[in-house]
Each structure stands twice: as structure tokens, then as C-alpha cells.
Design a protein around this motif. Structure first.
Motif, mmCIF file in Angstrom:
data_model
loop_
_atom_site.group_PDB
_atom_site.id
_atom_site.type_symbol
_atom_site.label_atom_id
_atom_site.label_comp_id
_atom_site.label_asym_id
_atom_site.label_seq_id
_atom_site.Cartn_x
_atom_site.Cartn_y
_atom_site.Cartn_z
ATOM 1 N N ILE A 290 -22.186 12.978 27.342
ATOM 2 C CA ILE A 290 -22.257 12.665 28.767
ATOM 3 C C ILE A 290 -23.706 12.717 29.221
ATOM 4 O O ILE A 290 -24.558 13.223 28.550
ATOM 5 C CB ILE A 290 -21.393 13.592 29.627
ATOM 6 N N SER B 256 -6.686 12.790 21.523
ATOM 7 C CA SER B 256 -7.885 12.358 22.244
ATOM 8 C C SER B 256 -8.641 11.289 21.455
ATOM 9 O O SER B 256 -9.120 10.311 22.029
ATOM 10 C CB SER B 256 -8.800 13.557 22.505
ATOM 11 N N ASP C 17 -8.530 10.542 30.331
ATOM 12 C CA ASP C 17 -8.069 11.713 31.073
ATOM 13 C C ASP C 17 -9.109 12.814 30.938
ATOM 14 O O ASP C 17 -9.842 12.882 29.945
ATOM 15 C CB ASP C 17 -6.743 12.231 30.507
ATOM 16 N N ARG C 18 -9.157 13.684 31.935
ATOM 17 C CA ARG C 18 -10.155 14.759 31.925
ATOM 18 C C ARG C 18 -10.061 15.614 30.665
ATOM 19 O O ARG C 18 -11.075 15.921 30.034
ATOM 20 C CB ARG C 18 -9.981 15.626 33.165
ATOM 21 N N ALA C 19 -8.861 15.998 30.284
ATOM 22 C CA ALA C 19 -8.685 16.855 29.105
ATOM 23 C C ALA C 19 -9.187 16.150 27.844
ATOM 24 O O ALA C 19 -9.870 16.761 27.014
ATOM 25 C CB ALA C 19 -7.227 17.245 28.945
ATOM 26 N N ASP C 20 -8.857 14.860 27.696
ATOM 27 C CA ASP C 20 -9.321 14.110 26.531
ATOM 28 C C ASP C 20 -10.837 14.011 26.526
ATOM 29 O O ASP C 20 -11.487 14.234 25.495
ATOM 30 C CB ASP C 20 -8.716 12.698 26.516
ATOM 31 N N ARG C 21 -11.413 13.681 27.679
ATOM 32 C CA ARG C 21 -12.873 13.545 27.786
ATOM 33 C C ARG C 21 -13.564 14.855 27.434
ATOM 34 O O ARG C 21 -14.497 14.883 26.628
ATOM 35 C CB ARG C 21 -13.246 13.097 29.200
ATOM 36 N N GLU C 22 -13.101 15.963 28.004
ATOM 37 C CA GLU C 22 -13.725 17.260 27.741
ATOM 38 C C GLU C 22 -13.584 17.664 26.279
ATOM 39 O O GLU C 22 -14.506 18.217 25.684
ATOM 40 C CB GLU C 22 -13.122 18.323 28.650
ATOM 41 N N ARG C 23 -12.445 17.375 25.682
ATOM 42 C CA ARG C 23 -12.222 17.709 24.277
ATOM 43 C C ARG C 23 -13.149 16.896 23.375
ATOM 44 O O ARG C 23 -13.740 17.418 22.430
ATOM 45 C CB ARG C 23 -10.751 17.440 23.931
ATOM 46 N N GLN D 54 -16.708 4.462 30.939
ATOM 47 C CA GLN D 54 -16.746 5.168 32.209
ATOM 48 C C GLN D 54 -15.815 6.370 32.066
ATOM 49 O O GLN D 54 -14.755 6.264 31.437
ATOM 50 C CB GLN D 54 -16.265 4.275 33.341
ATOM 51 N N SER D 55 -16.201 7.469 32.646
ATOM 52 C CA SER D 55 -15.399 8.685 32.481
ATOM 53 C C SER D 55 -13.973 8.519 32.985
ATOM 54 O O SER D 55 -13.052 9.139 32.469
ATOM 55 C CB SER D 55 -16.069 9.868 33.172
ATOM 56 N N LYS D 56 -13.775 7.647 33.966
ATOM 57 C CA LYS D 56 -12.430 7.468 34.522
ATOM 58 C C LYS D 56 -11.472 6.787 33.533
ATOM 59 O O LYS D 56 -10.273 6.781 33.756
ATOM 60 C CB LYS D 56 -12.492 6.679 35.821
#
Length: 47
Positions: free
Chosen positions: A47, A11, A32-38, A27-29
Motif C-alpha cells: 500500500i 485472499s 474486502d478489507r480482511a483480504d486486503r489486510e491479509r 484500488q483498495s475498494k
């Protein structure tokens, strides 16, 4: 390295790639969701 450390390293690598292209606000897009959340969980991005 354990699996959690490897995932965090991945990540952080993705974040570094974006920063190397001159991005300072993401931008969050762009992650990847997993990378962003980690990265949020470990305090590397907010955020």
C-alpha cells in the motif's frame, strides 16, 4: 490446512480473480478489507 492458511488461500484467490481480468494496479475498494489486510501482512500487495 489450518484456518489461517485457508483464509490466506481465499485472499490469494480473490487477488487472482482480479489479475485474470487484466488488473495490475488495484484500488483498495476492489478487495474486502480482511483480504486486503491479509495480503498486505503477508507481502503479496503493498500500500
Amino acid at each position: 490446512m489450518n484456518q489461517a492458511s485457508e483464509k490466506l488461500a481465499h485472499s490469494l484467490g480473490q487477488l487472482k480473480l482480479l489479475q485474470d481480468h487484466g488488473l495490475v494496479a488495484l484500488q483498495s475498494k476492489l478487495l474486502d478489507r480482511a483480504d486486503r489486510e491479509r495480503l498486505v501482512k503477508h507481502g503479496f500487495v503493498w500500500i
